[in-house]
Design an enzyme around this catalytic site. Structure first.
Site, PDB file in Angstrom:
ATOM      1  N   ASP A   8       0.789  -1.247   0.000  1.00  0.00           N
ATOM      2  CA  ASP A   8       0.000   0.000   0.000  1.00  0.00           C
ATOM      3  C   ASP A   8       0.821   1.297   0.000  1.00  0.00           C
ATOM      4  OD1 ASP A   8      -1.914  -1.952   0.316  1.00  0.00           O
ATOM      5  OD2 ASP A   8      -2.917  -1.041   2.025  1.00  0.00           O
ATOM      6  N   ASP A  50      -4.720  -0.685  -1.766  1.00  0.00           N
ATOM      7  CA  ASP A  50      -6.096  -0.537  -1.322  1.00  0.00           C
ATOM      8  C   ASP A  50      -6.859  -0.002  -2.543  1.00  0.00           C
ATOM      9  OD1 ASP A  50      -7.579  -1.045   0.937  1.00  0.00           O
ATOM     10  OD2 ASP A  50      -7.271   0.919   1.848  1.00  0.00           O
ATOM     11  N   HIS A  52     -10.670   0.847  -3.249  1.00  0.00           N
ATOM     12  CA  HIS A  52     -12.060   0.885  -2.795  1.00  0.00           C
ATOM     13  C   HIS A  52     -13.023   1.356  -3.866  1.00  0.00           C
ATOM     14  CE1 HIS A  52     -11.074  -0.290   1.192  1.00  0.00           C
ATOM     15  NE2 HIS A  52     -10.298   0.757   1.424  1.00  0.00           N
ATOM     16  N   HIS A  61     -16.134   0.338   6.165  1.00  0.00           N
ATOM     17  CA  HIS A  61     -14.721   0.709   6.292  1.00  0.00           C
ATOM     18  C   HIS A  61     -14.537   2.223   6.243  1.00  0.00           C
ATOM     19  CE1 HIS A  61     -10.398   0.054   5.703  1.00  0.00           C
ATOM     20  NE2 HIS A  61     -10.404   0.687   4.556  1.00  0.00           N
ATOM     21  N   HIS A  75     -10.631   7.067   1.060  1.00  0.00           N
ATOM     22  CA  HIS A  75      -9.242   6.910   0.613  1.00  0.00           C
ATOM     23  C   HIS A  75      -9.149   5.840  -0.467  1.00  0.00           C
ATOM     24  CE1 HIS A  75      -9.831   3.814   3.716  1.00  0.00           C
ATOM     25  NE2 HIS A  75      -8.961   3.097   3.038  1.00  0.00           N
ATOM     26  N   LYS A 100      -7.000  -4.832  -3.329  1.00  0.00           N
ATOM     27  CA  LYS A 100      -7.845  -5.363  -2.249  1.00  0.00           C
ATOM     28  C   LYS A 100      -8.801  -4.268  -1.789  1.00  0.00           C
ATOM     29  CE  LYS A 100      -4.343  -4.031   1.126  1.00  0.00           C
ATOM     30  NZ  LYS A 100      -5.044  -2.917   1.808  1.00  0.00           N
ATOM     31  N   CYS A 143      -2.092  -2.754   7.577  1.00  0.00           N
ATOM     32  CA  CYS A 143      -2.012  -3.663   6.426  1.00  0.00           C
ATOM     33  C   CYS A 143      -0.715  -4.460   6.385  1.00  0.00           C
ATOM     34  CB  CYS A 143      -2.247  -2.882   5.143  1.00  0.00           C
ATOM     35  SG  CYS A 143      -3.970  -2.293   5.058  1.00  0.00           S
TER      36      CYS A 143
HETATM   37 ZN   LIG Z   1      -8.956   1.018   3.047  1.00  0.00          ZN
END
Ligand SMILES: [Zn+2]
Length: 186
Positions: A8, A50, A52, A61, A75, A100, A143
């Site tokens: 990340d 990440d 999303h 989340h 984010h 992810k 993470c």
């Molecule tokens: Zn996240």
């Protein structure tokens, strides 16, 4: 066989991003220096992001009033500048790009899939006969920790580079749990 997982190292997790972690940009800079010195030692180099979904909470989340423990500000929304790798990272070294958090509160890279093939991280590592993992990136207490613990649980030898990660909460002892479960902290 040995793999490096870069966790990340994204715009939103570095200074100026929407969920900035102190020292993030410096960790990314040091990661590129590490790669220039050490990339040849690895059979496979992977990076997670990440990733999303826009305009939804991604399974609780993301929140308008985040507690920075279980809920977070918006984010790393897919296809936005905040979700890109930070510019300090030399992405030429990365062979596999894992994403992810698509609609879910994922922390571990093992919850992610290869953006191109759709294969899971574990599947890719097993296909490449990887048994040793070195892990670095952002954030140490979320993470990075979750990826290291899943790696240990799945039977990999795991090392985490303490100097190449940084926590959301300063002074975090997150890596102690990784060491307790059999990981090495370098
Ligand atoms: Zn996240």
């Amino acid at each position: 066989m040995k793999a490096l997982i870069i966790v990340d190292e994204q715009v939103d997790f570095c200074e100026g991003g929407s969920l900035a972690v102190n020292g993030g940009a410096e960790v990314v800079k040091k990661t590129t220096e590490f790669l220039k010195e050490n990339a040849r030692k690895y059979d496979l180099i992977l990076a997670t992001r990440d990733w999303h979904e826009p305009e939804n909470s991604n399974g609780g989340h993301i929140s308008d009033s985040p507690d920075y423990v279980d809920t977070w500000p918006v984010h790393c929304v897919q296809e936005t500048p905040g979700a890109e790798y930070h510019s300090n990272l030399d992405t030429d070294f990365i062979q596999i790009h894992i994403v992810k958090g698509m609609g879910r509160p994922d922390y571990s890279g093992f919850q992610g899939v290869d953006l191109e093939s759709g294969k899971s991280l574990d599947e890719i590592l097993k296909t490449n006969e990887i048994n040793e993992l070195d892990i670095l990136g952002i954030a140490e207490d979320h993470c990075v920790k979750a990826t290291a613990l899943d790696g240990l649980y799945l039977g990999y030898q795991v090392r985490v580079f303490k100097d190449l990660t940084t926590p959301v909460t300063p002074g975090s002892d997150a890596l102690e749990e990784v060491a307790d479960k059999g990981g090495s902290i370098i």
